[in-house]
Design an enzyme around this catalytic site. Structure first.
Site, PDB file in Angstrom:
ATOM      1  N   ARG A 128       5.750   4.903   1.881  1.00 29.65           N
ATOM      2  CA  ARG A 128       5.085   3.561   2.170  1.00 29.65           C
ATOM      3  C   ARG A 128       4.353   3.790   3.333  1.00 29.65           C
ATOM      4  O   ARG A 128       4.524   4.504   4.321  1.00 29.65           O
ATOM      5  CB  ARG A 128       6.345   2.803   2.202  1.00 29.65           C
ATOM      6  CG  ARG A 128       7.250   2.681   1.143  1.00 29.65           C
ATOM      7  CD  ARG A 128       6.489   2.434  -0.290  1.00 29.65           C
ATOM      8  NE  ARG A 128       7.650   2.305  -1.084  1.00 29.65           N
ATOM      9  CZ  ARG A 128       7.249   2.370  -2.529  1.00 29.65           C
ATOM     10  NH1 ARG A 128       6.162   2.131  -2.824  1.00 29.65           N
ATOM     11  NH2 ARG A 128       8.226   1.975  -3.378  1.00 29.65           N
ATOM     12  N   THR A 129       3.372   2.712   3.520  1.00 30.97           N
ATOM     13  CA  THR A 129       2.432   2.562   4.493  1.00 30.97           C
ATOM     14  C   THR A 129       3.212   2.200   5.821  1.00 30.97           C
ATOM     15  O   THR A 129       4.081   1.166   5.636  1.00 30.97           O
ATOM     16  CB  THR A 129       1.566   1.590   4.232  1.00 30.97           C
ATOM     17  OG1 THR A 129       0.676   1.953   2.991  1.00 30.97           O
ATOM     18  CG2 THR A 129       0.572   1.413   5.648  1.00 30.97           C
ATOM     19  N   GLN A 130       3.071   3.193   6.946  1.00 32.70           N
ATOM     20  CA  GLN A 130       3.979   2.544   7.785  1.00 32.70           C
ATOM     21  C   GLN A 130       3.074   1.573   9.280  1.00 32.70           C
ATOM     22  O   GLN A 130       3.580   1.452   9.983  1.00 32.70           O
ATOM     23  CB  GLN A 130       4.534   3.994   8.789  1.00 32.70           C
ATOM     24  CG  GLN A 130       5.559   4.461   7.682  1.00 32.70           C
ATOM     25  CD  GLN A 130       6.557   3.820   7.349  1.00 32.70           C
ATOM     26  OE1 GLN A 130       7.411   3.043   8.220  1.00 32.70           O
ATOM     27  NE2 GLN A 130       7.009   3.283   6.218  1.00 32.70           N
ATOM     28  N   TYR A 131       1.883   1.699   8.913  1.00 33.07           N
ATOM     29  CA  TYR A 131       0.937   0.928   9.891  1.00 33.07           C
ATOM     30  C   TYR A 131      -0.387   0.591   9.117  1.00 33.07           C
ATOM     31  O   TYR A 131      -0.758   1.233   8.179  1.00 33.07           O
ATOM     32  CB  TYR A 131       0.411   2.112  10.963  1.00 33.07           C
ATOM     33  CG  TYR A 131      -0.049   1.865  12.079  1.00 33.07           C
ATOM     34  CD1 TYR A 131       0.529   1.117  13.143  1.00 33.07           C
ATOM     35  CD2 TYR A 131      -1.458   1.814  12.181  1.00 33.07           C
ATOM     36  CE1 TYR A 131      -0.111   0.488  14.299  1.00 33.07           C
ATOM     37  CE2 TYR A 131      -2.261   1.223  13.114  1.00 33.07           C
ATOM     38  CZ  TYR A 131      -1.658   0.405  14.326  1.00 33.07           C
ATOM     39  OH  TYR A 131      -2.088   0.045  15.274  1.00 33.07           O
ATOM     40  N   MET A 151       0.908  -1.006  -0.210  1.00 32.55           N
ATOM     41  CA  MET A 151       0.075  -0.072   0.044  1.00 32.55           C
ATOM     42  C   MET A 151       1.048   1.280  -0.150  1.00 32.55           C
ATOM     43  O   MET A 151       1.880   1.171   0.706  1.00 32.55           O
ATOM     44  CB  MET A 151      -0.941   0.005   1.170  1.00 32.55           C
ATOM     45  CG  MET A 151      -2.159  -0.964   1.374  1.00 32.55           C
ATOM     46  SD  MET A 151      -2.624  -1.160   2.813  1.00 32.55           S
ATOM     47  CE  MET A 151      -3.387   0.770   2.653  1.00 32.55           C
TER      48      MET A 151
END
Length: 253
Positions: free
Chosen positions: A26-29, A1
């Site tokens: 970038r999606t971190q969570y 994602m």
């Protein structure tokens, strides 16, 4: 994602990024997540189970999310973690099974091959610092040199993987694995396997705030995969520890 966010001069190289267009982060969570998957081998095949809840943060937002799917002719996959990443993985697997079918050579990918493929996908994404936020369980049955061979393995978001007779992900890795180790047998019937899985699901329902009382069970044998409709389990909330959970706790209100 990945999400698109404009970058300004406060970031390193921000002026260049502003000139070139929005940067990619970038999606971190993970956002919408599912909880535990329980799976085990039994006499005739592999059984897998999960609830149908999906949480938006700490809010139990969705109540009818199916996290167990059939893969090809011989495999089942179940996923904990970010649901949109699981959807992306299912697209990968659709492409894989379609490509395999187009060979039309009389053979098809078994659970061991699909699991091996998933370990490479997860480790590859981890190395790009853009992981797929899932723990995946892959089970199946396929005829091999030794007859019907049952397979059950898992892989997590950084590519760590193993094969086992029984597997639990998420909170189940802490609460269900001791039960499975104590009560699992290789010669269990389907009915006995269902009772053991339901016992694990009930423990998780009592202890995992992200779990809901709506469960789905699936099995796979040499005859193919069967995913049963969701159902609820009978619960009992009259235990003393539930009525006064803070009793005896040091420093509790």
């Amino acid at each position: 994602m990945a999400c698109q966010q404009p970058m300004d001069g406060s970031h390193a190289g921000g002026s260049k990024a502003a000139a070139d267009g929005p940067g990619t982060q970038r999606t971190q969570y993970p956002y919408v997540t599912g909880t535990s998957i329980i799976a085990l081998k039994y006499k005739d095949g592999v059984i897998m189970a999960s609830d149908t809840g999906a949480s938006y943060g700490s809010t139990l937002r969705y109540k009818s999310v199916e996290r167990i799917k059939a893969v090809g002719k011989h495999s089942l996959i179940g996923a904990s973690g970010e649901f949109s990443d699981f959807q992306e993985i299912l697209r990968y697997l659709d492409e894989l099974t379609l490509s395999d079918h187009m060979w039309d050579d009389g053979n098809s990918l078994g659970p061991k091959e699909v699991h091996s493929y998933l370990t490479r996908v997860m480790y590859n994404r981890r190395n790009k610092f853009d992981p797929l936020w899932n723990s995946l369980v892959l089970g199946g049955v396929k005829k091999g040199p030794k007859g019907e061979e049952k397979y059950l393995g898992m892989v997590n978001m950084i590519g760590t993987h193993f094969e086992e007779n029984h597997i639990a992900t998420g909170f189940g890795n802490h609460m269900a694995i001791p039960i499975l180790r104590a009560e699992w047998r290789e010669d269990m019937t389907f009915e006995e396997a269902v009772k053991l899985v339901e016992k694990c699901l009930l423990v998780l329902l009592y202890r995992d705030r992200s779990s809901i009382n709506k469960f789905q069970i699936a099995k796979i044998t040499t005859e193919g995969a069967t995913i049963y409709p969701p159902y609820s389990l009978k619960t009992y909330w009259g235990f003393t520890a539930f009525e006064n959970p803070a009793q005896g706790a040091v420093g509790s209100w």
